[in-house]
Design an enzyme around this catalytic site. Structure first.
Site, PDB file in Angstrom:
ATOM      1  N   VAL A  65       1.963   4.668 -18.394  1.00  0.00           N
ATOM      2  CA  VAL A  65       0.528   4.550 -18.677  1.00  0.00           C
ATOM      3  C   VAL A  65      -0.343   5.220 -17.622  1.00  0.00           C
ATOM      4  O   VAL A  65      -1.518   5.513 -17.889  1.00  0.00           O
ATOM      5  CB  VAL A  65       0.107   3.071 -18.839  1.00  0.00           C
ATOM      6  CG1 VAL A  65       0.841   2.433 -20.011  1.00  0.00           C
ATOM      7  CG2 VAL A  65       0.313   2.284 -17.552  1.00  0.00           C
ATOM      8  N   TYR A 159      -4.838  -6.373  -5.328  1.00  0.00           N
ATOM      9  CA  TYR A 159      -4.760  -6.810  -6.723  1.00  0.00           C
ATOM     10  C   TYR A 159      -6.130  -7.243  -7.227  1.00  0.00           C
ATOM     11  O   TYR A 159      -6.563  -6.862  -8.316  1.00  0.00           O
ATOM     12  CB  TYR A 159      -3.765  -7.960  -6.852  1.00  0.00           C
ATOM     13  CG  TYR A 159      -3.734  -8.610  -8.211  1.00  0.00           C
ATOM     14  CD1 TYR A 159      -2.996  -8.050  -9.249  1.00  0.00           C
ATOM     15  CD2 TYR A 159      -4.444  -9.784  -8.468  1.00  0.00           C
ATOM     16  CE1 TYR A 159      -2.966  -8.650 -10.502  1.00  0.00           C
ATOM     17  CE2 TYR A 159      -4.423 -10.380  -9.709  1.00  0.00           C
ATOM     18  CZ  TYR A 159      -3.684  -9.813 -10.716  1.00  0.00           C
ATOM     19  OH  TYR A 159      -3.666 -10.407 -11.961  1.00  0.00           O
ATOM     20  N   SER A 162      -8.345  -4.347  -8.019  1.00  0.00           N
ATOM     21  CA  SER A 162      -7.975  -3.643  -9.251  1.00  0.00           C
ATOM     22  C   SER A 162      -8.473  -4.377 -10.491  1.00  0.00           C
ATOM     23  O   SER A 162      -8.892  -3.751 -11.471  1.00  0.00           O
ATOM     24  CB  SER A 162      -6.458  -3.448  -9.320  1.00  0.00           C
ATOM     25  OG  SER A 162      -5.779  -4.670  -9.568  1.00  0.00           O
ATOM     26  N   LYS A 163      -8.440  -5.695 -10.456  1.00  0.00           N
ATOM     27  CA  LYS A 163      -8.865  -6.459 -11.624  1.00  0.00           C
ATOM     28  C   LYS A 163     -10.394  -6.566 -11.707  1.00  0.00           C
ATOM     29  O   LYS A 163     -10.950  -6.643 -12.806  1.00  0.00           O
ATOM     30  CB  LYS A 163      -8.226  -7.849 -11.603  1.00  0.00           C
ATOM     31  CG  LYS A 163      -6.698  -7.816 -11.760  1.00  0.00           C
ATOM     32  CD  LYS A 163      -6.258  -7.131 -13.046  1.00  0.00           C
ATOM     33  CE  LYS A 163      -4.756  -7.244 -13.251  1.00  0.00           C
ATOM     34  NZ  LYS A 163      -4.314  -6.601 -14.515  1.00  0.00           N
TER      35      LYS A 163
END
Length: 264
Positions: A65, A159, A162-163
């Site tokens: 992806v 993390y 990124s979210k």
């Protein structure tokens, strides 16, 4: 409630295990046909076989992806296989990044890697699928984020970043694609029961606080209003709702599925 998903064409990334598998099979039980995208096609085979046993079509497409060309090629193949139509896109594929490291301790490579996977992956897929949905004047896109992208979290800076970024991607595309009758939403799981929680998160918390792993799991559950950890099926149910016709007037939302933490 009839979700009106029968015969819909659904693209799912990261369908091999955990919530990706639960989401894929949830759609299959509703009668939707599946295009399952991932790098490890062998790992996706059991999910595809189980979906086919439920009486729907389920095809596997090799795809990284984060690779724009690979995504475009995969979507071209999906369109050829399913008669030029894609009704729903669910972006599940993603990673955790470093666990138990402060922002200062996180390396630039670790930061770049998780940003690349958790943000560029959904970005690539939406760019590849949106033109088809625009031609159809219909479509549903659901991104799987995380509650650490809704509230700050120490020791998970990369993390969390990124979210948070994925929320921005979701909201911008919701505004841009709304006039074409395309809904774009985000499901934000909290901690989800499974191997990642048990083998990565729980041991780190146990070591950090000097407690047993059982106590560490209980500590996580106690953070939530419902005092329990979410399951893959909880995430799947929310995803199916946001991908259904029953949510036609909902777009750009961040839906935490965490037993009551991010929103409280």
């Amino acid at each position: 409630m009839d979700l009106q998903l029968k015969d819909k064409i659904v693209v799912v990334t990261g369908p091999a295990k955990g919530m990706g598998a639960a989401i894929s099979l949830g759609f299959a039980r509703e009668g939707a046909n599946l295009a399952l995208l991932g790098r490890d096609t062998g790992a996706i085979e059991p999910v595809a076989s189980e979906a086919k046993a439920l009486g729907v079509e389920a095809e596997i497409f090799s795809c990284d992806v984060t690779d724009t060309d690979a995504v475009e090629a995969a979507i071209t193949n999906v369109l050829a296989r399913f008669g030029g139509r894609i009704d729903i896109l669910v972006n599940v594929a993603g990673g955790t990044g470093p666990i138990g490291k402060s922002g200062v301790e996180t390396t630039a490579i670790e930061f770049d890697d998780i940003i690349h996977l958790n943000m560029r992956g959904p970005f690539n897929l939406i760019r590849a699928v949106a033109p088809t949905m625009q031609r159809q004047q219909s479509g549903k896109i659901v991104n799987v984020g995380g509650t650490f992208g809704m509230r700050g979290r120490a020791m998970r800076m990369a993390y969390s970043s990124s979210k948070w970024g994925l929320r921005g991607i979701t909201k911008s595309f919701a505004l841009e694609l709304g006039p074409d009758n395309i809904n774009v939403n985000l499901v934000a799981p909290g901690m989800v029961e499974g191997p990642r929680f048990r083998t990565k998160v729980v041991p780190q918390v146990a070591a950090q606080h000097g407690i047993s792993e059982e106590k560490a799991a209980e500590l996580h559950a106690s953070d939530y209003a419902l005092a329990r950890i979410s399951t893959d099926e909880d995430i799947a149910a929310a995803t199916l709702f946001l991908a259904s016709e029953q949510s036609r007037q909902i777009t750009g939302v961040d839906l935490p599925v965490d037993g009551g933490w991010a929103a409280l």
